[in-house]
Design a protein around this motif. Structure first.
Motif, mmCIF file in Angstrom:
data_model
loop_
_atom_site.group_PDB
_atom_site.id
_atom_site.type_symbol
_atom_site.label_atom_id
_atom_site.label_comp_id
_atom_site.label_asym_id
_atom_site.label_seq_id
_atom_site.Cartn_x
_atom_site.Cartn_y
_atom_site.Cartn_z
ATOM 1 N N THR A 194 -2.150 0.577 9.294
ATOM 2 C CA THR A 194 -2.508 0.504 7.883
ATOM 3 C C THR A 194 -2.016 -0.853 7.210
ATOM 4 O O THR A 194 -2.671 -1.506 6.367
ATOM 5 C CB THR A 194 -2.135 1.788 6.950
ATOM 6 O OG1 THR A 194 -2.699 3.025 7.715
ATOM 7 C CG2 THR A 194 -2.547 1.599 5.613
ATOM 8 N N TRP A 215 0.679 -1.238 -0.167
ATOM 9 C CA TRP A 215 0.059 0.065 0.003
ATOM 10 C C TRP A 215 0.899 1.436 0.048
ATOM 11 O O TRP A 215 0.236 2.387 -0.449
ATOM 12 C CB TRP A 215 -0.899 -0.093 1.296
ATOM 13 C CG TRP A 215 -0.218 0.161 2.691
ATOM 14 C CD1 TRP A 215 0.353 -0.844 3.439
ATOM 15 C CD2 TRP A 215 0.139 1.324 3.279
ATOM 16 N NE1 TRP A 215 0.750 -0.127 4.444
ATOM 17 C CE2 TRP A 215 0.636 0.938 4.566
ATOM 18 C CE3 TRP A 215 -0.266 2.645 2.935
ATOM 19 C CZ2 TRP A 215 1.025 1.968 5.565
ATOM 20 C CZ3 TRP A 215 0.062 3.768 3.927
ATOM 21 C CH2 TRP A 215 0.682 3.164 5.107
ATOM 22 N N LYS A 216 2.117 1.130 0.348
ATOM 23 C CA LYS A 216 2.902 2.385 0.359
ATOM 24 C C LYS A 216 3.640 2.885 -0.903
ATOM 25 O O LYS A 216 4.262 3.800 -0.852
ATOM 26 C CB LYS A 216 4.000 1.892 1.443
ATOM 27 C CG LYS A 216 3.595 1.965 3.075
ATOM 28 C CD LYS A 216 4.699 1.893 3.929
ATOM 29 C CE LYS A 216 4.939 0.293 4.109
ATOM 30 N NZ LYS A 216 5.950 0.060 5.171
ATOM 31 N N THR A 239 2.981 3.965 -4.062
ATOM 32 C CA THR A 239 1.818 4.591 -4.814
ATOM 33 C C THR A 239 2.645 5.802 -5.755
ATOM 34 O O THR A 239 3.804 5.947 -5.803
ATOM 35 C CB THR A 239 0.874 5.310 -4.062
ATOM 36 O OG1 THR A 239 1.364 6.648 -3.577
ATOM 37 C CG2 THR A 239 0.217 4.392 -2.973
ATOM 38 N N HIS A 243 -4.323 7.972 -3.985
ATOM 39 C CA HIS A 243 -2.842 7.533 -4.006
ATOM 40 C C HIS A 243 -2.136 7.891 -2.742
ATOM 41 O O HIS A 243 -0.777 7.724 -2.644
ATOM 42 C CB HIS A 243 -1.939 8.166 -5.105
ATOM 43 C CG HIS A 243 -2.931 7.894 -6.639
ATOM 44 N ND1 HIS A 243 -3.889 8.451 -7.137
ATOM 45 C CD2 HIS A 243 -2.546 6.780 -7.446
ATOM 46 C CE1 HIS A 243 -4.167 7.907 -8.537
ATOM 47 N NE2 HIS A 243 -3.275 6.838 -8.454
ATOM 48 N N ALA A 244 -2.770 8.724 -1.904
ATOM 49 C CA ALA A 244 -2.354 9.119 -0.693
ATOM 50 C C ALA A 244 -3.177 9.891 0.091
ATOM 51 O O ALA A 244 -4.511 10.038 -0.335
ATOM 52 C CB ALA A 244 -1.073 10.120 -0.654
ATOM 53 N N LEU A 291 -7.589 4.707 0.326
ATOM 54 C CA LEU A 291 -6.768 4.002 -0.854
ATOM 55 C C LEU A 291 -7.711 3.223 -1.647
ATOM 56 O O LEU A 291 -7.545 3.218 -2.833
ATOM 57 C CB LEU A 291 -5.551 3.542 -0.010
ATOM 58 C CG LEU A 291 -4.531 4.406 0.421
ATOM 59 C CD1 LEU A 291 -3.373 3.501 1.200
ATOM 60 C CD2 LEU A 291 -4.074 5.312 -0.309
ATOM 61 N N THR A 292 -8.564 2.653 -0.908
ATOM 62 C CA THR A 292 -9.374 1.532 -1.716
ATOM 63 C C THR A 292 -10.351 2.192 -2.565
ATOM 64 O O THR A 292 -10.829 1.853 -3.624
ATOM 65 C CB THR A 292 -10.366 0.772 -0.307
ATOM 66 O OG1 THR A 292 -9.523 0.046 0.392
ATOM 67 C CG2 THR A 292 -11.208 -0.276 -1.128
#
Length: 359
Positions: A352, A2-3, A5, A238-239, A233-234
């Motif tokens: 997260t 997830w980090k 992006t 993007h942040a 994010l879902t």
């Protein structure tokens, strides 16, 4: 996972977390450094500073960190750079506010030559400072400024409260957009329509903006913990940009009374008002907000009202009078748990990861 992006890759961040920029003197070098050194993007709101102040802030941040950071300005909206107010209007507003000045032991300040620094001088100072990111609200930087940012390698970040504003930012060539929902604390940064007409919630606005533009979307408003990050994010962000949770940290320049109230039951009750700056903003409801709200339609706009309230709020903060301060606060303050920025960043990243990396 997830980090990784487009935002983290473009800006060289360890995590897609942006600290919201605070105007009016409540940003701090310490907070910017803490967030940037923890892998996020620290931000400093410089709209209240002149060119010399902007140069000083950028220099002090660079002396403490080599990591990316953002400087944030307000684009002049309507007549904000040269407000029109005659002496009679000035006197009427002074008379309305005089009882509060008297209560705090203050003399009413005389009318200044200017109510705020000149934008043209501010933008030149920001460009000369060459931060990694130039972020802005209340409009779109001029084509000339955007072109100079590209030449200097400065990433541009504009704020939108509607889909139309996000599209306008992309068409102008802005690199990234902050989709700002009405849950956010502080000012509503609308510029195409009135702020009262631009109050979409974050989790309605973000997926619509993500569908409408190709540039990276940063979600803001009501995000205070890992659940908010995962949700944003879902939905296509993007942040995320987080304000209130960082404002509550000891590194921020918010008054201790303000920070304490963010952790109190009072923070569950926020309202939108123009009484503190002349522009619509969300804060904890207090006595000053309630007493001035009936006069809101007759108050001068920004930056005139902001100048009047500046001296009043400074004295109220020094006397720890939360009833006479602007207490900016978003709608998710009840979720706050951390009082220092590094602990907050660590928790946001770890929690997260637990939600997203582990399914």
């Amino acid at each position: 996972m997830w980090k990784d992006t487009e935002v983290t890759r473009r800006l060289g961040l360890a995590a897609p977390i942006v600290q919201g920029p605070f105007g009016g003197g409540i940003s701090s070098v310490e907070l910017v450094v803490a967030v940037s050194e923890s892998g996020g993007l620290g931000s400093f709101g410089v709209h209240h500073l002149g060119a010399a102040g902007i140069r000083d802030v950028a220099g002090r941040i660079r002396a403490r960190t080599s990591r990316p950071f953002a400087l944030n300005l307000w684009i002049p909206l309507d007549d904000a750079d040269d407000p029109r107010i005659d002496d009679a209007q000035f006197a009427r507003n002074a008379a309305l506010l005089q009882p509060y000045f008297t209560e705090l032991g203050l003399a009413m300040p005389p009318r200044p030559e200017r109510f705020a620094p000149r934008y043209a001088e501010q933008i030149e100072a920001v460009l000369a400072a060459r931060p990694a990111v130039f972020s802005f609200v209340f409009g779109i930087a001029s084509p000339e400024v955007l072109a100079r940012c590209r030449e200097l390698g400065i990433v541009t970040l504009g704020a939108a409260t509607t889909v139309d504003e996000a599209i306008a930012l992309e068409k102008a060539g802005v690199d990234m957009v902050v989709a700002t929902g009405s849950e956010a604390g502080g000012h509503r940064v609308s510029f195409l329509r009135g702020a009262d007409e631009s109050l979409s919630g974050t989790f309605s606005l973000v997926p619509q903006v993500a569908d409408a533009v190709r540039i990276p979307v940063i979600a803001a408003g009501g995000i205070a913990d890992a659940r908010g990050i995962a949700a944003a994010l879902t939905l296509g962000a993007h942040a995320v940009q987080i304000g209130t949770a960082f404002l509550a940290c000891e590194e921020s320049n918010a008054n201790p009374a303000h920070r304490g109230l963010l952790f109190s039951p009072d923070a569950r009750h926020t309202g939108l008002t123009r009484v503190f700056s002349g522009r619509l903003a969300r804060g904890i409801e207090n006595r000053l907000m309630r007493e001035l709200q009936p006069h809101a339609d007759r108050l001068p706009g920004y930056p005139v009202q902001n100048w009047f309230m500046g001296a009043l709020k400074k004295a109220a903060a020094e006397q720890e009078r939360g009833d006479l301060m602007s207490l900016w606060c978003g709608q998710s303050a009840a979720l706050l748990r951390h009082r220092d920025a590094r602990s907050l960043m660590t928790a946001l990243v770890n929690e997260t990861s637990a939600l997203l990396d582990k399914g």
